[in-house]
Design a protein around this motif. Structure first.
Motif, PDB file in Angstrom:
ATOM      1  N   CYS A  22       0.866  -1.180   0.000  1.00 13.83           N
ATOM      2  CA  CYS A  22       0.000   0.000   0.000  1.00 13.83           C
ATOM      3  C   CYS A  22       0.902   1.229   0.000  1.00 13.83           C
ATOM      4  N   ALA A  23       0.936   1.928  -1.124  1.00 19.85           N
ATOM      5  CA  ALA A  23       1.755   3.126  -1.259  1.00 19.85           C
ATOM      6  C   ALA A  23       0.902   4.348  -0.972  1.00 19.85           C
ATOM      7  N   ALA A  24       1.366   5.166  -0.038  1.00 21.02           N
ATOM      8  CA  ALA A  24       0.622   6.350   0.388  1.00 21.02           C
ATOM      9  C   ALA A  24       1.270   7.610  -0.152  1.00 21.02           C
ATOM     10  N   SER A  25       0.449   8.570  -0.519  1.00 19.50           N
ATOM     11  CA  SER A  25       0.953   9.852  -0.982  1.00 19.50           C
ATOM     12  C   SER A  25      -0.029  10.949  -0.598  1.00 19.50           C
ATOM     13  N   GLY A  26       0.468  12.176  -0.586  1.00 19.44           N
ATOM     14  CA  GLY A  26      -0.414  13.307  -0.349  1.00 19.44           C
ATOM     15  C   GLY A  26      -0.304  13.925   1.028  1.00 19.44           C
ATOM     16  N   ARG A  27       0.356  13.232   1.948  1.00 22.79           N
ATOM     17  CA  ARG A  27       0.586  13.828   3.259  1.00 22.79           C
ATOM     18  C   ARG A  27       1.715  13.071   3.939  1.00 22.79           C
ATOM     19  N   THR A  28       2.188  13.602   5.051  1.00 21.32           N
ATOM     20  CA  THR A  28       3.222  12.942   5.837  1.00 21.32           C
ATOM     21  C   THR A  28       2.551  11.984   6.814  1.00 21.32           C
ATOM     22  N   PHE A  29       2.928  10.732   6.738  1.00 17.86           N
ATOM     23  CA  PHE A  29       2.260   9.732   7.542  1.00 17.86           C
ATOM     24  C   PHE A  29       3.003   9.427   8.833  1.00 17.86           C
ATOM     25  N   SER A  30       3.883  10.314   9.236  1.00 18.05           N
ATOM     26  CA  SER A  30       4.704  10.040  10.413  1.00 18.05           C
ATOM     27  C   SER A  30       3.886   9.961  11.694  1.00 18.05           C
ATOM     28  N   ASN A  31       2.713  10.561  11.710  1.00 14.79           N
ATOM     29  CA  ASN A  31       1.900  10.547  12.921  1.00 14.79           C
ATOM     30  C   ASN A  31       0.654   9.679  12.801  1.00 14.79           C
ATOM     31  N   TYR A  32       0.606   8.849  11.787  1.00  9.21           N
ATOM     32  CA  TYR A  32      -0.618   8.084  11.533  1.00  9.21           C
ATOM     33  C   TYR A  32      -0.311   6.597  11.476  1.00  9.21           C
ATOM     34  N   ALA A  33      -1.210   5.835  12.040  1.00 10.26           N
ATOM     35  CA  ALA A  33      -1.148   4.392  11.869  1.00 10.26           C
ATOM     36  C   ALA A  33      -1.681   4.030  10.486  1.00 10.26           C
ATOM     37  N   MET A  34      -1.268   2.876   9.999  1.00  7.61           N
ATOM     38  CA  MET A  34      -1.794   2.351   8.739  1.00  7.61           C
ATOM     39  C   MET A  34      -2.024   0.870   8.893  1.00  7.61           C
ATOM     40  N   GLY A  35      -2.899   0.346   8.072  1.00  9.21           N
ATOM     41  CA  GLY A  35      -3.165  -1.080   8.201  1.00  9.21           C
ATOM     42  C   GLY A  35      -4.077  -1.589   7.117  1.00  9.21           C
ATOM     43  N   TRP A  36      -4.713  -2.731   7.423  1.00 10.89           N
ATOM     44  CA  TRP A  36      -5.524  -3.438   6.436  1.00 10.89           C
ATOM     45  C   TRP A  36      -6.837  -3.919   7.039  1.00 10.89           C
ATOM     46  N   PHE A  37      -7.886  -3.791   6.252  1.00 10.25           N
ATOM     47  CA  PHE A  37      -9.163  -4.436   6.487  1.00 10.25           C
ATOM     48  C   PHE A  37      -9.386  -5.397   5.320  1.00 10.25           C
ATOM     49  N   ARG A  38     -10.386  -6.247   5.446  1.00 10.49           N
ATOM     50  CA  ARG A  38     -10.799  -7.081   4.322  1.00 10.49           C
ATOM     51  C   ARG A  38     -12.314  -7.246   4.333  1.00 10.49           C
ATOM     52  N   GLU A  39     -12.838  -7.525   3.155  1.00 11.02           N
ATOM     53  CA  GLU A  39     -14.281  -7.691   3.017  1.00 11.02           C
ATOM     54  C   GLU A  39     -14.546  -8.866   2.091  1.00 11.02           C
ATOM     55  N   ALA A  40     -15.131  -9.917   2.649  1.00  8.33           N
ATOM     56  CA  ALA A  40     -15.485 -11.095   1.875  1.00  8.33           C
ATOM     57  C   ALA A  40     -16.920 -10.946   1.362  1.00  8.33           C
ATOM     58  N   PRO A  41     -17.272 -11.641   0.289  1.00  8.79           N
ATOM     59  CA  PRO A  41     -18.638 -11.534  -0.262  1.00  8.79           C
ATOM     60  C   PRO A  41     -19.688 -11.856   0.783  1.00  8.79           C
ATOM     61  N   GLY A  42     -20.653 -10.969   0.925  1.00  7.55           N
ATOM     62  CA  GLY A  42     -21.747 -11.193   1.857  1.00  7.55           C
ATOM     63  C   GLY A  42     -21.410 -10.955   3.315  1.00  7.55           C
ATOM     64  N   LYS A  43     -20.206 -10.467   3.584  1.00  7.26           N
ATOM     65  CA  LYS A  43     -19.787 -10.231   4.971  1.00  7.26           C
ATOM     66  C   LYS A  43     -19.400  -8.770   5.166  1.00  7.26           C
ATOM     67  N   GLU A  44     -19.377  -8.357   6.428  1.00  8.65           N
ATOM     68  CA  GLU A  44     -18.955  -6.996   6.736  1.00  8.65           C
ATOM     69  C   GLU A  44     -17.435  -6.862   6.627  1.00  8.65           C
ATOM     70  N   ARG A  45     -17.012  -5.648   6.361  1.00 14.67           N
ATOM     71  CA  ARG A  45     -15.582  -5.377   6.329  1.00 14.67           C
ATOM     72  C   ARG A  45     -15.015  -5.585   7.735  1.00 14.67           C
ATOM     73  N   GLU A  46     -13.873  -6.276   7.832  1.00 13.74           N
ATOM     74  CA  GLU A  46     -13.302  -6.588   9.128  1.00 13.74           C
ATOM     75  C   GLU A  46     -11.831  -6.192   9.207  1.00 13.74           C
ATOM     76  N   PHE A  47     -11.430  -5.828  10.405  1.00 18.91           N
ATOM     77  CA  PHE A  47     -10.047  -5.437  10.660  1.00 18.91           C
ATOM     78  C   PHE A  47      -9.119  -6.637  10.504  1.00 18.91           C
ATOM     79  N   VAL A  48      -7.944  -6.406   9.910  1.00 15.52           N
ATOM     80  CA  VAL A  48      -6.954  -7.465   9.752  1.00 15.52           C
ATOM     81  C   VAL A  48      -5.686  -7.163  10.555  1.00 15.52           C
ATOM     82  N   ALA A  49      -5.086  -6.008  10.312  1.00 17.93           N
ATOM     83  CA  ALA A  49      -3.820  -5.687  10.975  1.00 17.93           C
ATOM     84  C   ALA A  49      -3.573  -4.186  10.917  1.00 17.93           C
ATOM     85  N   ILE A  50      -2.749  -3.708  11.860  1.00 22.60           N
ATOM     86  CA  ILE A  50      -2.394  -2.296  11.905  1.00 22.60           C
ATOM     87  C   ILE A  50      -0.970  -2.149  12.430  1.00 22.60           C
TER      88      ILE A  50
END
Length: 117
Positions: A22-50
């Motif tokens: 995941c390549a980020a651009s447009g701001r400085t991310f030094s103060n922000y967490a980043m991570g991943w969610f996932r969404e399977a068919p028919g299911k709600e989006r769920e947290f994966v990692a941060i």
């Protein structure tokens, strides 16, 4: 303009591996967490990692602990998700985010991960 661009998804057999980026651009991310969610068919989006940007602390959902590893390259403003021992139930669209896991500020467009049995 903030942009998060994912790559690395695809089709893999059960037990295989994939690495998402995941390549980020447009701001400085030094103060922000980043991570991943996932969404399977028919299911709600769920947290994966941060990963926190300042301390590199990492957190995972229980079902991926020991199989997935989140990391980041500060110089490239990029976050990675190494996924090993993939299972069919990992099949989903994976979304990169920045900010709080409880209330992300920005999302990527998503990348499809399909694990065949």
């Amino acid at each position: 303009q903030v942009q998060l661009v994912e790559s690395g998804g695809g089709l893999v057999q059960a037990g295989g591996s994939l690495k998402l980026s995941c390549a980020a651009s447009g701001r400085t991310f030094s103060n922000y967490a980043m991570g991943w969610f996932r969404e399977a068919p028919g299911k709600e989006r769920e947290f994966v990692a941060i990963i926190t940007w300042s301390t590199d602390s990492t957190y995972y959902r229980d079902s991926v602990k020991g199989r997935f590893t989140i990391s980041r390259d500060k110089a490239k403003n990029t976050v990675y998700l190494q996924m090993n021992s993939l299972k069919p139930e990992d099949t989903a669209v994976y979304y990169c985010f920045s900010g709080l896991a409880s209330n992300p500020d920005y999302w990527g467009q998503g990348t499809q991960v399909t694990v065949s049995s």
